[in-house]
Design an enzyme around this catalytic site. Structure first.
Site, mmCIF file in Angstrom:
data_model
loop_
_atom_site.group_PDB
_atom_site.id
_atom_site.type_symbol
_atom_site.label_atom_id
_atom_site.label_comp_id
_atom_site.label_asym_id
_atom_site.label_seq_id
_atom_site.Cartn_x
_atom_site.Cartn_y
_atom_site.Cartn_z
ATOM 1 N N GLY A 1 -13.250 -1.851 -37.375
ATOM 2 C CA GLY A 1 -12.415 -0.866 -36.675
ATOM 3 C C GLY A 1 -11.700 -1.476 -35.481
ATOM 4 N N THR B 1 -8.720 -2.450 -35.149
ATOM 5 C CA THR B 1 -7.344 -1.979 -34.933
ATOM 6 C C THR B 1 -7.294 -0.562 -34.359
ATOM 7 O OG1 THR B 1 -7.256 -1.191 -37.211
ATOM 8 C CG2 THR B 1 -6.368 -3.395 -36.803
ATOM 9 N N SER C 1 -21.449 10.193 -33.288
ATOM 10 C CA SER C 1 -20.490 11.108 -32.657
ATOM 11 C C SER C 1 -21.141 12.416 -32.225
ATOM 12 C CB SER C 1 -19.377 11.406 -33.667
ATOM 13 O OG SER C 1 -18.618 12.516 -33.253
ATOM 14 N N GLU D 1 -19.863 15.059 -32.713
ATOM 15 C CA GLU D 1 -19.576 16.024 -33.789
ATOM 16 C C GLU D 1 -20.828 16.303 -34.613
ATOM 17 O OE1 GLU D 1 -16.650 17.737 -34.874
ATOM 18 O OE2 GLU D 1 -15.910 17.234 -32.891
ATOM 19 N N TYR E 1 -16.705 15.129 -41.774
ATOM 20 C CA TYR E 1 -16.806 13.990 -40.842
ATOM 21 C C TYR E 1 -18.158 14.015 -40.122
ATOM 22 C CZ TYR E 1 -16.105 11.342 -36.487
ATOM 23 O OH TYR E 1 -16.251 10.490 -35.423
ATOM 24 N N HIS F 1 -13.619 10.506 -26.406
ATOM 25 C CA HIS F 1 -13.061 9.609 -25.393
ATOM 26 C C HIS F 1 -11.653 9.214 -25.814
ATOM 27 C CE1 HIS F 1 -15.774 7.484 -28.141
ATOM 28 N NE2 HIS F 1 -14.858 6.528 -28.154
HETATM 29 P P1 NDP Z 1 -9.761 5.109 -34.784
HETATM 30 O O1 NDP Z 1 -9.462 6.189 -35.766
HETATM 31 O O2 NDP Z 1 -8.761 4.787 -33.712
HETATM 32 O O3 NDP Z 1 -10.063 3.751 -35.576
HETATM 33 C C1 NDP Z 1 -10.686 3.764 -36.831
HETATM 34 C C2 NDP Z 1 -10.752 2.329 -37.347
HETATM 35 O O4 NDP Z 1 -11.411 2.343 -38.617
HETATM 36 C C3 NDP Z 1 -9.386 1.671 -37.558
HETATM 37 O O5 NDP Z 1 -9.434 0.367 -37.043
HETATM 38 C C4 NDP Z 1 -9.252 1.623 -39.072
HETATM 39 O O6 NDP Z 1 -8.531 0.503 -39.516
HETATM 40 C C5 NDP Z 1 -10.705 1.454 -39.477
HETATM 41 N N1 NDP Z 1 -10.964 1.786 -40.876
HETATM 42 C C6 NDP Z 1 -10.694 2.951 -41.515
HETATM 43 N N2 NDP Z 1 -11.063 2.865 -42.804
HETATM 44 C C7 NDP Z 1 -11.575 1.616 -42.993
HETATM 45 C C8 NDP Z 1 -12.120 0.920 -44.097
HETATM 46 N N3 NDP Z 1 -12.221 1.480 -45.308
HETATM 47 N N4 NDP Z 1 -12.561 -0.343 -43.924
HETATM 48 C C9 NDP Z 1 -12.451 -0.950 -42.721
HETATM 49 N N5 NDP Z 1 -11.933 -0.349 -41.621
HETATM 50 C C10 NDP Z 1 -11.512 0.924 -41.765
HETATM 51 O O7 NDP Z 1 -11.176 5.490 -34.122
HETATM 52 P P2 NDP Z 1 -11.681 5.285 -32.603
HETATM 53 O O8 NDP Z 1 -11.391 3.911 -32.175
HETATM 54 O O9 NDP Z 1 -11.250 6.444 -31.785
HETATM 55 O O10 NDP Z 1 -13.257 5.484 -32.801
HETATM 56 C C11 NDP Z 1 -14.099 4.381 -33.126
HETATM 57 C C12 NDP Z 1 -15.340 4.912 -33.821
HETATM 58 O O11 NDP Z 1 -16.058 5.789 -32.947
HETATM 59 C C13 NDP Z 1 -15.078 5.716 -35.081
HETATM 60 O O12 NDP Z 1 -16.134 5.442 -35.980
HETATM 61 C C14 NDP Z 1 -15.141 7.149 -34.621
HETATM 62 O O13 NDP Z 1 -15.488 8.022 -35.671
HETATM 63 C C15 NDP Z 1 -16.234 7.053 -33.576
HETATM 64 N N6 NDP Z 1 -16.172 8.044 -32.521
HETATM 65 C C16 NDP Z 1 -15.017 8.181 -31.816
HETATM 66 C C17 NDP Z 1 -14.941 9.107 -30.791
HETATM 67 C C18 NDP Z 1 -13.691 9.256 -29.984
HETATM 68 O O14 NDP Z 1 -13.606 10.243 -29.238
HETATM 69 N N7 NDP Z 1 -12.746 8.331 -30.062
HETATM 70 C C19 NDP Z 1 -16.114 9.957 -30.446
HETATM 71 C C20 NDP Z 1 -17.303 9.642 -31.193
HETATM 72 C C21 NDP Z 1 -17.314 8.727 -32.207
HETATM 73 P P3 NDP Z 1 -7.027 0.556 -40.161
HETATM 74 O O15 NDP Z 1 -6.122 0.062 -39.070
HETATM 75 O O16 NDP Z 1 -7.142 -0.388 -41.296
HETATM 76 O O17 NDP Z 1 -6.763 1.976 -40.560
HETATM 77 P P1 GDP Z 2 -12.451 16.177 -32.380
HETATM 78 O O1 GDP Z 2 -13.269 16.847 -31.335
HETATM 79 O O2 GDP Z 2 -13.012 14.863 -32.798
HETATM 80 O O3 GDP Z 2 -12.155 17.024 -33.546
HETATM 81 O O4 GDP Z 2 -11.072 15.763 -31.641
HETATM 82 P P2 GDP Z 2 -9.605 16.404 -31.659
HETATM 83 O O5 GDP Z 2 -8.886 15.821 -30.511
HETATM 84 O O6 GDP Z 2 -8.961 16.264 -33.003
HETATM 85 O O7 GDP Z 2 -9.850 17.969 -31.424
HETATM 86 C C1 GDP Z 2 -10.491 18.453 -30.270
HETATM 87 C C2 GDP Z 2 -10.436 19.965 -30.283
HETATM 88 O O8 GDP Z 2 -9.099 20.397 -30.032
HETATM 89 C C3 GDP Z 2 -10.871 20.603 -31.606
HETATM 90 O O9 GDP Z 2 -11.791 21.640 -31.367
HETATM 91 C C4 GDP Z 2 -9.580 21.164 -32.167
HETATM 92 O O10 GDP Z 2 -9.732 22.362 -32.944
HETATM 93 C C5 GDP Z 2 -8.810 21.470 -30.888
HETATM 94 N N1 GDP Z 2 -7.363 21.570 -31.131
HETATM 95 C C6 GDP Z 2 -6.571 22.629 -30.840
HETATM 96 N N2 GDP Z 2 -5.325 22.403 -31.252
HETATM 97 C C7 GDP Z 2 -5.307 21.172 -31.824
HETATM 98 C C8 GDP Z 2 -4.292 20.385 -32.454
HETATM 99 O O11 GDP Z 2 -3.138 20.794 -32.577
HETATM 100 N N3 GDP Z 2 -4.655 19.154 -32.913
HETATM 101 C C9 GDP Z 2 -5.935 18.683 -32.779
HETATM 102 N N4 GDP Z 2 -6.229 17.464 -33.229
HETATM 103 N N5 GDP Z 2 -6.915 19.421 -32.217
HETATM 104 C C10 GDP Z 2 -6.611 20.643 -31.749
#
Ligand code: NDP
Ligand code: GDP
Length: 344
Positions: free
Chosen positions: A9, A11, A134, A136, A158, A188
């Protein structure tokens, strides 16, 4: 000796911040990248230069074994996932494969490459493993704030897939004595956040409206509450978790919760706009099952890791809106988000 880290991940949002943090700590950083031609890799190279890349996909067990064999890491951070909750309903099976079973495949790659046989007794394993769990998983929360002991009740494919990965990480720790831990991270965000997530959707929407490119921002449920922090702070906790003597899962969040309405009020305010003039509620963004409220109890992170967030909610939202105003104001930069997100 220089420690070698492999990040899946790389990227994504967290991958870039974690790579920067580990490089600053003197680690050698490898990133797993998938696909024949991944446009986000070029941008990552421009940003981070020093990161080495290895091919692999969480759907392909052999590629993960080859990657671990090639890199010979001291630590593996599994950040790869299908991470956008609404997409997990649209592509539930793929989410299960990547976000859930992908964790199994990474752990198996580590187990096989470490020479840990399936019958080996606990107590072995050199490679330290971090799983991106997460908040979630808490879903319909059983108590508030949520701790490491709060029961899980995930509300989306998810959340269910993350819960599988979480328990599997615990199981590999207990079965094989692996140093395998999960950080239960609350939402975050940052200027590098994907534009589909609500904070970045709002910061980009505000910037477009301010610059006269749009008039409205269409959102779903405004009453839901999240514990939002800054991604740059949270990757420090990931690294700290792998430096401990004892492998233990830790909740990471700020302990402060805000509604989506608070978010839009703040974001529009940063640009000198009034949110009610622009925000339209659209049922298309309402989810089949919602997580109404999340709030972390980060006391274990504070006490055991010595971790605390440096960036608060107001500063975070200001940073994101200002960054998107600058991004969309730069001639030639429109549509060229350095993290490759589709910002149109
Ligand atoms: P992003 O969605 O920004 O990044 C997801 C990454 O997963 C990308 O680099 C993507 O690469 C890679 N990926 C997707 N599918 C595959 C695959 N089949 N094989 C290899 N790589 C793959 O997520 P974040 O950086 O925000 O989050 C990082 C992790 O933390 C995730 O697991 C997320 O679920 C978890 N998380 C995030 C939170 C947040 O608020 N950000 C909160 C709690 C948990 P590509 O460029 O190839 O698509
Ligand atoms: P999540 O907590 O990982 O699902 O992160 P999101 O940023 O996608 O969503 C956070 C919250 O914002 C969720 O409860 C959504 O239902 C709410 N939300 C309200 N409107 C929107 C929208 O237009 N887009 C997204 N992504 N979330 C929304």
């Amino acid at each position: 000796m220089t420690r070698r880290a492999l990040i899946t991940g790389i990227t994504g949002q967290d991958g870039s911040y974690l790579a920067e943090h580990l490089l600053a700590q003197g680690c050698e950083v490898w990133g797993l990248v998938r696909g024949q031609s991944n446009p986000r890799v070029r941008r990552l190279r421009e940003l981070l230069g020093e990161v080495k890349l290895v091919r692999g996909d969480l759907l392909d067990q052999g590629s993960l074994i080859s990657a671990v064999e090639r890199v010979q890491p001291d630590e593996v951070y599994n950040l790869a996932a299908i991470s956008y909750v609404p997409m997990s309903w649209q592509q539930a099976e793929l989410t299960g494969e990547v976000t859930g079973l992908g964790v199994l495949r990474v752990l198996e790659a580590i187990r096989v490459c470490s020479g840990i046989s399936s019958s080996r007794t606990p107590g072995s394993g050199q490679i330290r493993f971090y799983q991106a769990s997460s908040s979630e998983m808490f879903g319909m929360v059983a108590e508030s704030p949520q701790t490491e002991r709060t029961p899980f009740h995930p509300r989306s494919p998810y959340g269910v897939a993350k819960t599988y990965g979480h328990f599997l990480t615990q199981n590999y720790r207990e079965s094989y004595g692996m140093f395998a831990v999960s950080g239960i991270l609350f939402n975050h965000e940052s200027p590098r956040r994907g534009s589909e997530f609500v904070t970045r959707k709002v910061s980009l929407g505000v910037a477009r409206i301010k610059l006269g490119l749009e008039r409205q921002l269409r959102l779903g449920t405004l009453t839901v509450r999240r514990d939002w922090g800054f991604a740059g702070d949270y990757v420090r906790a990931m690294h700290l978790m792998l430096t401990r003597d004892v492998p233990e899962d830790v909740v990471v969040g700020t302990g402060v919760t805000h509604s989506v309405e608070d978010l839009v009020e703040r974001a529009f305010g940063v640009a000198g706009l009034y949110w009610r003039d622009h925000v339209v509620c659209d049922a298309a963004f309402v989810r089949p099952a919602e997580v109404d409220q999340l709030c972390a109890d980060p006391s274990t992170a504070v006490k055991q890791l010595g971790w605390e967030p440096k960036v608060g909610f107001d500063e975070l939202i200001t940073m994101m809106v200002e960054s998107d105003l600058a991004l969309l104001s730069t001639p030639g930069a429109r549509g060229d988000d350095p993290f490759g997100h589709d910002i149109w």
